[in-house]
Scaffold this active site. Structure first.
Site, PDB file in Angstrom:
ATOM      1  N   ASP A   1      11.886  10.233  -9.503  1.00 28.83           N
ATOM      2  CA  ASP A   1      11.965  11.215  -8.431  1.00 28.83           C
ATOM      3  C   ASP A   1      13.298  11.127  -7.682  1.00 28.83           C
ATOM      4  O   ASP A   1      13.313  10.983  -6.466  1.00 28.83           O
ATOM      5  CB  ASP A   1      10.773  10.949  -7.485  1.00 28.83           C
ATOM      6  CG  ASP A   1      10.703  11.915  -6.321  1.00 28.83           C
ATOM      7  OD1 ASP A   1      10.997  13.106  -6.517  1.00 28.83           O
ATOM      8  OD2 ASP A   1      10.366  11.461  -5.207  1.00 28.83           O
TER       9      ASP A   1
ATOM     10  N   GLU B   1       6.697   1.249 -10.936  1.00 28.19           N
ATOM     11  CA  GLU B   1       5.606   2.119 -11.384  1.00 28.19           C
ATOM     12  C   GLU B   1       5.632   2.424 -12.872  1.00 28.19           C
ATOM     13  O   GLU B   1       5.601   3.588 -13.274  1.00 28.19           O
ATOM     14  CB  GLU B   1       5.599   3.415 -10.571  1.00 28.19           C
ATOM     15  CG  GLU B   1       5.363   3.194  -9.096  1.00 28.19           C
ATOM     16  CD  GLU B   1       5.210   4.494  -8.297  1.00 28.19           C
ATOM     17  OE1 GLU B   1       5.450   5.583  -8.860  1.00 28.19           O
ATOM     18  OE2 GLU B   1       4.852   4.406  -7.110  1.00 28.19           O
TER      19      GLU B   1
ATOM     20  N   TYR C   1       0.089   6.196  -1.657  1.00 26.10           N
ATOM     21  CA  TYR C   1       0.357   7.410  -0.867  1.00 26.10           C
ATOM     22  C   TYR C   1      -0.953   8.084  -0.463  1.00 26.10           C
ATOM     23  O   TYR C   1      -1.174   9.254  -0.744  1.00 26.10           O
ATOM     24  CB  TYR C   1       1.257   8.359  -1.679  1.00 26.10           C
ATOM     25  CG  TYR C   1       2.680   7.839  -1.746  1.00 26.10           C
ATOM     26  CD1 TYR C   1       3.579   8.118  -0.736  1.00 26.10           C
ATOM     27  CD2 TYR C   1       3.095   7.029  -2.801  1.00 26.10           C
ATOM     28  CE1 TYR C   1       4.869   7.610  -0.763  1.00 26.10           C
ATOM     29  CE2 TYR C   1       4.384   6.512  -2.843  1.00 26.10           C
ATOM     30  CZ  TYR C   1       5.268   6.811  -1.809  1.00 26.10           C
ATOM     31  OH  TYR C   1       6.539   6.302  -1.826  1.00 26.10           O
TER      32      TYR C   1
ATOM     33  N   GLU D   1       5.773   0.584  -1.055  1.00 28.45           N
ATOM     34  CA  GLU D   1       6.085   1.978  -0.691  1.00 28.45           C
ATOM     35  C   GLU D   1       4.884   2.562   0.025  1.00 28.45           C
ATOM     36  O   GLU D   1       3.742   2.303  -0.367  1.00 28.45           O
ATOM     37  CB  GLU D   1       6.325   2.867  -1.929  1.00 28.45           C
ATOM     38  CG  GLU D   1       7.665   2.708  -2.566  1.00 28.45           C
ATOM     39  CD  GLU D   1       7.875   3.665  -3.749  1.00 28.45           C
ATOM     40  OE1 GLU D   1       7.320   4.776  -3.759  1.00 28.45           O
ATOM     41  OE2 GLU D   1       8.601   3.261  -4.677  1.00 28.45           O
TER      42      GLU D   1
END
Ligand code: GCB
Length: 676
Positions: free
Chosen positions: A222, A463, A528, A564
């Site tokens: 990303d 990840e 998230y 994160e």
């Protein structure tokens, strides 16, 4: 994007084929060291920063530059043979910088394939005449694959966009009455399933929908795949017998600091080495002779992280002086911080004291420059880190420039040093070919960054698809088949390269499905909640986050870092009650996370790293509004409201956990002599 392929030159594929047997055997020992080029009485450094001539090869197969041998004569003079169209004029391109955002051309911004950089360097006469001098060309970062020529002669190739590589060009520049040399660098930004990071070229063959030969670069990470010469290109000199590498590890016994060193000298077997360790006042505190030894420093000033001590980041200078029977001598000075790192079942220890990471994840990213190194930006970022009360960051998702790590050493900012293993999601990116390259990248990374006291942990990936079957082998820690290096996989290999630091990778796989987690020293989890799922439902965060921590800890009994978490906010968007993308939503999301962190950091949670320090550029997708907006600062480094929340929190945590030690001296950071 039009073109039949974005593939590398025939030369490039040949190079990969040639590397295969070497990598297969995993005899990965790199040839030589990669000491940062520093001036000394025996060494000169000349940066080739500034404007380079630049040409992107827009030809259909992207190979016109190789076919016409653009490296053989100055780029501006290339004349295409009759009938072959010119590939276009050259541009002035700044170095360091990404090329993508410099011009107004959309096709250059999104270019995939080979671009060509070239410039002349004027050489001091003694460099070309003194046969006792080596002249080395060093490229600090060329993203992604680079081929380099000097005066039209091929000198080196390198795969990987974030680590330096070099060529000894002494013979070339000392072979005639030269006063200049022409450096040509061809760079290909194509990513394949076996590059790091991986990517895939997707050909769109349906001519009813796409122009003939149309292809795009697909990526599973990303951030924008900026390319070019992102860091300085330098020429530097050493004597012909020279200090090639220095490895330092440190330990503490009671109040005695122990500095073990190993120095490799090249060019002659007969040499003497004197090694001195100087304190910040320039006083010699220990000395030794020989290419390896131990320096003992009674009453040592330890290297402490920012906000953990009144005098953080104490650096000694290790001066190595090599002499031979003849006139040759070489000097190199390395900053050394004496500190220890250890991990227990629930703590991360620096100098034996619990360390809590309250920090950020960053990117090398800014307007116009893309990933290009920039001193003003770097200093702004460090001032913001200090303002924020951040004591750490992760080099998400690739190695940052050496200057960044030097500042971390000097300012006491603790670093989790991550390799470019991001977007490893396809099964073929977990196969042997990828693994071989990944092992080599870790070797290059450890070779470059091993001596930085600020670096306290290696992260081998972000990840990856760690629930896929091959992930278990890929990340493994044990040696299978004693004595055979070829069976070492990623974590074992990294631990063998550096037994002094813990190793991790950052996961977003479920705790009970992750096949790599058993091999890491610290669990680093990204999540998230209420952003990528349960959108808008802030009330789910606390129960979901609690179970996340409890499950990971119960399963692995290792310290856990929230590596994160975050939410997008477009600066200036306001909504109450909070709605996604407003500054209020970002704030509310963080506060929900923080209330769980405050419970878990009393137990086994050892860090929280916000995603992200600043907004950054990504590919264009329906999920991104001119980039990722999860920054607590905008891309221009203006604070969003949440920056103040985090600032209050980080200072509070720092004050709670601050340790007072017996070293009474205080000194302003920034006033010490600072040499790069
Ligand atoms: C992640 C990735 C990071 C992304 C972030 C996001 O999990 O590690 O590279 O930018 O999420 O904002 O989606």
């Amino acid at each position: 994007m039009v073109g039949s392929q974005a593939s590398m030159s025939p030369k490039r594929s040949a190079c990969w084929v040639a590397l295969a047997p070497l990598l297969c055997s995993c005899a990965l020992a790199l040839q030589g060291g990669m000491l940062f080029p520093r001036e000394s009485p025996s060494r000169e450094v000349k940066a080739l920063d500034g404007l380079w001539r630049f040409r992107a090869d827009f030809s259909e197969n992207r190979l016109q530059g190789f076919e016409q041998q653009w490296y053989r004569q100055p780029l501006r003079e290339v004349r295409a043979p009759r009938g072959v169209p010119e590939s276009g004029p050259t541009l002035d391109m700044p170095v360091p910088s990404s090329f993508n955002d410099i011009t107004q051309e959309a096709r250059l911004r999104n270019f995939i394939g080979w671009v060509w950089y070239e410039r002349e360097a004027i050489l001091p006469q003694r460099w070309t005449q003194d046969m006792d001098m080596r002249v080395v060309l060093r490229i600090n970062s060329a993203h992604y694959y680079a081929v380099v020529w000097v005066n039209g002669i091929h000198v080196v190739e390198h795969e990987g966009g974030h680590l330096p590589f070099e060529a000894d060009i002494s013979k070339l520049v000392q072979s005639g009455p030269l006063t200049t040399c022409r450096v040509t660098i061809a760079i290909n930004n194509t990513l394949t399933p076996h590059t790091l990071p991986p990517g895939s070229i997707i050909y769109k063959a349906d001519t009813s929908m796409y122009p003939k030969g149309y292809f795009v670069q697909d990526i599973n990470f990303d951030f924008f795949n900026y390319a070019g010469l992102h860091r300085s290109v330098v020429l530097y000199t050493t004597p012909t017998t020279y200090i090639d590498d220095i490895t330092v590890t440190t330990n503490v016994e009671q109040d005695i600091g122990l500095v073990d060193y190993w120095i490799s000298v090249k060019g002659n077997e007969h040499f003497q080495l004197e090694v001195r360790l100087l304190d910040e006042d320039g006083k010699v505190v220990a000395q030794e002779t020989g290419d390896q030894g131990q320096l003992r420093v009674p009453g040592a000033n330890l290297w402490w992280p920012y906000l953990m001590h009144d005098h953080p980041a104490y650096l000694y200078s290790l001066e190595a002086r090599m002499t031979t029977a003849g006139p040759v001598s070489d000097f190199y000075t390395l900053p050394v911080g004496i500190r220890t790192v250890a991990v227990t079942e629930s703590k991360f220890l620096i100098n034996g004291k619990p360390f809590y990471f309250h920090g950020v994840n960053k990117h090398e990213d800014s307007d116009i420059r893309g990933k290009g190194f920039d001193w003003p930006l770097l200093m702004k970022d460090f001032n913001l880190l200090y303002w924020l009360g951040a004591n750490s960051f992760r080099t998400s998702h690739y190695p940052y420039s050496e200057e960044v790590l030097q500042l971390c050493d000097r300012y006491g900012i603790v670093v989790i040093d991550e390799c470019p293993g991001v977007g490893i999601v396809l099964p073929q990116s977990l196969g042997n070919e990828s693994l071989r390259h990944h092992l080599e990248v870790m070797e290059e990374l450890v070779r470059r960054d091993k001596n930085h006291p600020a670096v306290v942990m290696w992260s081998v990936a972000n990840e990856p698809s760690s629930a896929l079957k091959p992930a278990g082998y890929y990340f493994k820690r044990q040696l299978v088949g004693i004595g055979s290096l070829s069976t070492m996989t990623l974590i074992t290999h990294t631990k063998t390269l550096d037994p002094t630091r813990p190793v991790t990778f950052v996961t977003n796989t479920k705790y009970d499905a992750d096949l790599g987690a058993p091999y890491v020293d610290v669990i680093c989890v990204n999540s998230y909640f209420s952003w990528y799922h349960d959108y808008g439902h802030l009330e789910v965060i606390q129960p979901q986050l609690k179970s996340q921590f409890e499950n990971w800890y119960k399963t692995h009994k290792k310290p856990v870092i929230q590596s994160e978490y975050g939410a997008e906010a477009i600066a200036g968007f306001h909504e109450d009650p909070p709605l996604m993308f407003s500054e209020e939503y970002q704030k509310a999301l963080l506060e929900n996370y923080h209330s769980v962190f405050d419970q878990k950091r009393k137990e086994y949670m050892v860090g929280e790293l916000i995603w992200n320090f600043a907004d950054f550029m990504t590919n264009q997708t329906p999920m991104r509004v001119i980039g990722n907006k999860k920054g607590i600062f905008t891309r221009q480094r203006h604070p969003k409201n949440v920056a103040f929340i985090l600032r209050e929190r980080y200072w509070r945590i720092a004050n709670e956990t601050r340790h007072h030690h017996s070293v009474p001296r205080t000194q302003c950071l920034g006033t010490r002599p600072f040499t790069f």
